[in-house]
Design an enzyme around this catalytic site. Structure first.
Site: not given
Length: 119
Positions: A21, A98, A53, A73
């Site tokens: 990954e 994800k 934004y 997290e």
């Protein structure tokens, strides 16, 4: 209090706990609601009183792509904290997804709420 939102902001990042990954970029999706008092912007029709934004979106993209992460997290917590500090946001709700991280699920992720966010 008003809410400014960004939906489905897609960022490709180096994230994950497995070695493979860390060698690829994976798709992450952010959905964010930010508490912001829009009264002065609405009264004056002046962009200087808005929460921009486009700037928030670019800030997230740059931050996420700027370094590797292991856990969603950690990434979610850091982005939430950085947004509050950098833009002076009193409260927010950030959903970080994800996609395809689990074969049997469309998406996995985390939702964090900070400050004076009220749904």
């Amino acid at each position: 209090m008003d809410r400014i939102f960004i939906e489905e902001l897609t960022v490709f990042a180096q994230i994950g706990v497995y070695d493979w990954e860390q060698k690829i970029k994976q798709k992450l999706i952010f959905d964010i609601e930010m508490m912001w008092d829009c009264r002065k912007a609405a009264e004056t029709d002046d962009v200087q009183y808005c929460l921009n934004y486009a700037e928030v979106s670019q800030f997230i993209i740059d931050y996420v792509q700027g370094k590797p992460f292991l856990l969603v997290e950690r990434l979610a917590y850091e982005v939430a904290n950085q947004l509050q500090q950098h833009f002076g946001i009193s409260g927010l709700r950030l959903k970080l997804s994800k996609p395809k991280a689990v074969a049997q699920a469309h998406s996995v992720g985390i939702i964090v709420e900070r400050g004076t966010y009220k749904p």
